[in-house]
Write a protein that holds these residues in place. Sequence first.
Motif, mmCIF file in Angstrom:
data_model
loop_
_atom_site.group_PDB
_atom_site.id
_atom_site.type_symbol
_atom_site.label_atom_id
_atom_site.label_comp_id
_atom_site.label_asym_id
_atom_site.label_seq_id
_atom_site.Cartn_x
_atom_site.Cartn_y
_atom_site.Cartn_z
ATOM 1 N N UNK A 75 0.856 -1.191 0.000
ATOM 2 C CA UNK A 75 0.000 0.000 0.000
ATOM 3 C C UNK A 75 0.888 1.236 0.000
ATOM 4 N N UNK A 76 0.645 2.126 -0.963
ATOM 5 C CA UNK A 76 1.495 3.291 -1.141
ATOM 6 C C UNK A 76 0.635 4.541 -1.288
ATOM 7 N N UNK A 77 0.928 5.584 -0.502
ATOM 8 C CA UNK A 77 0.256 6.874 -0.687
ATOM 9 C C UNK A 77 1.065 7.645 -1.726
ATOM 10 N N UNK A 78 0.613 7.558 -2.957
ATOM 11 C CA UNK A 78 1.403 7.981 -4.113
ATOM 12 C C UNK A 78 1.812 9.451 -4.045
ATOM 13 N N UNK A 79 0.930 10.333 -3.598
ATOM 14 C CA UNK A 79 1.232 11.764 -3.599
ATOM 15 C C UNK A 79 2.310 12.187 -2.627
ATOM 16 N N UNK A 80 2.531 11.374 -1.604
ATOM 17 C CA UNK A 80 3.596 11.638 -0.651
ATOM 18 C C UNK A 80 3.463 12.945 0.105
ATOM 19 N N UNK A 81 4.595 13.358 0.691
ATOM 20 C CA UNK A 81 4.600 14.546 1.543
ATOM 21 C C UNK A 81 4.236 15.810 0.772
ATOM 22 N N UNK A 82 4.550 15.847 -0.502
ATOM 23 C CA UNK A 82 4.214 17.031 -1.303
ATOM 24 C C UNK A 82 2.707 17.233 -1.379
ATOM 25 N N UNK A 83 1.973 16.118 -1.457
ATOM 26 C CA UNK A 83 0.522 16.211 -1.550
ATOM 27 C C UNK A 83 -0.111 16.684 -0.247
ATOM 28 N N UNK A 118 0.095 27.839 -4.148
ATOM 29 C CA UNK A 118 1.373 27.799 -4.864
ATOM 30 C C UNK A 118 1.872 29.197 -5.197
ATOM 31 N N UNK A 119 3.152 29.425 -4.962
ATOM 32 C CA UNK A 119 3.735 30.736 -5.214
ATOM 33 C C UNK A 119 3.770 31.648 -4.017
ATOM 34 N N UNK A 120 3.011 31.307 -2.964
ATOM 35 C CA UNK A 120 3.015 32.135 -1.759
ATOM 36 C C UNK A 120 4.325 31.942 -0.996
ATOM 37 N N UNK A 121 4.641 32.892 -0.127
ATOM 38 C CA UNK A 121 5.875 32.798 0.662
ATOM 39 C C UNK A 121 5.869 31.553 1.541
ATOM 40 N N UNK A 122 4.691 31.242 2.119
ATOM 41 C CA UNK A 122 4.598 30.065 2.972
ATOM 42 C C UNK A 122 4.865 28.795 2.178
ATOM 43 N N UNK A 123 4.263 28.664 0.986
ATOM 44 C CA UNK A 123 4.473 27.460 0.190
ATOM 45 C C UNK A 123 5.940 27.334 -0.243
ATOM 46 N N UNK A 124 6.565 28.425 -0.568
ATOM 47 C CA UNK A 124 7.982 28.384 -0.940
ATOM 48 C C UNK A 124 8.833 27.916 0.229
ATOM 49 N N UNK A 125 8.504 28.411 1.429
ATOM 50 C CA UNK A 125 9.242 27.975 2.616
ATOM 51 C C UNK A 125 9.013 26.486 2.879
ATOM 52 N N UNK A 126 7.757 26.057 2.772
ATOM 53 C CA UNK A 126 7.448 24.641 2.979
ATOM 54 C C UNK A 126 8.165 23.759 1.959
ATOM 55 N N UNK A 127 8.221 24.221 0.715
ATOM 56 C CA UNK A 127 8.920 23.478 -0.321
ATOM 57 C C UNK A 127 10.410 23.389 -0.036
ATOM 58 N N UNK A 139 10.896 20.803 2.746
ATOM 59 C CA UNK A 139 10.646 19.460 2.228
ATOM 60 C C UNK A 139 11.803 18.966 1.377
ATOM 61 N N UNK A 140 12.402 19.864 0.622
ATOM 62 C CA UNK A 140 13.498 19.493 -0.266
ATOM 63 C C UNK A 140 14.656 18.882 0.510
ATOM 64 N N UNK A 141 14.875 19.343 1.734
ATOM 65 C CA UNK A 141 16.037 18.894 2.492
ATOM 66 C C UNK A 141 15.712 17.885 3.590
ATOM 67 N N UNK A 142 14.436 17.705 3.898
ATOM 68 C CA UNK A 142 14.077 16.765 4.971
ATOM 69 C C UNK A 142 13.130 15.663 4.519
ATOM 70 N N UNK A 143 12.514 15.809 3.343
ATOM 71 C CA UNK A 143 11.492 14.881 2.824
ATOM 72 C C UNK A 143 10.170 14.983 3.574
#
Length: 257
Positions: free
Chosen positions: A105-113, A162-171, A174-178
Motif C-alpha cells: 500500500x502506497x500513498x502515491x502523492x507523498x509529503x508534497x501532496x 502555490x507561489x506564496x511565501x509560505x508554500x515556498x518555505x514549505x517546499x 521538504x526538499x532537504x528533509x522529505x
Amino acid sequence: MTKWYGDYFPVKIHKTTDLPPNRNYLIGCHPHGIIGLGANGLFMSDKTGFDEAFPGLRLNLCILSIHFYFPIRREILLASGYIDTSRESIEYALRNSGEKGRVVLLTVGGAEEALEAHPGRHALIMHRRRGFVREAILTGASLVPAYSFGENDAYDQVENPPGSKLRKFQGFIKRYTSLSPTIISGRGYFSRTSGPLPKRTPINVVIGAPIEVKRNENPTKEEIDILHKIYFENLAQLFEANKENFGVPKETKLQFL
C-alpha cells in the motif's frame, strides 16, 4: 488501540470487487492528506475490515525511510508490517519473497501532496509520479486505485497557495528533509477546541478494481506512460462513481497536478 483508531473517525473500507489471493497487488491510496489517516486505517486490517473484505492477503504499508532512522521506533514499525518506500523494499515484498497474496500500500502523492490537503479539496500530485507504475511492471503486481473520502477533512490547514511565501518555505524544508511542515489544527484532547488531534470526520476508503499488469524487467517509457494513463482514468472513474455517496458535491472534479 488499533480498534480505537478505527472507531474514532470511523474508518471504513468499501470494496468494489474481489482481490484474489493468487496474485500480488500494489494499491495506490489517494489522497495522502496530512498524515495518511485512511491508508493507516486500511493497514489496520483486522479492525477496519480489510481482512474480512479481502481474505488471504498480507498487507504492507510504505512510509518514508526517515521513519526507520531511529532505534526502537524502527523495530516497532518493522514488526508491525511497515516498510520503507525504497525500490528494494517494494520489490522484495511483491516479487523476491516468492509469496502470492502480497499487497503493498502506497500513498502515491507523498509529503508534497500533504501541502494540498485542505477540507473540500480533491487535488492529487500525480503527473510526475511514475515510480509506482514502474514497480508494478517490474514485479507484475496488479495496480489497484483506492480513494479515501474524508481524508482532507480531518484537519484544517493554513492557506498556502502555490507561489506564496509560505508554500515556498514549505517546499524548501521538504526538499532537504522529505517532510512537509504543514501548519494545521484539529481538535483538542479533552474538548472540541482547536488542537493537534484529527477531527472526528468519517473516512471511507473505496478500493477499486485491479488493473492487470504484465511483468517486464525492462519496461520502456512508453509502456510506463500507457499504464500511468490507464491508472489515471480508473482512479478518476472510481472517484466519480462514489463521490456523492460520501458527501462530495456532484460538481466537484478530481484534480491531477
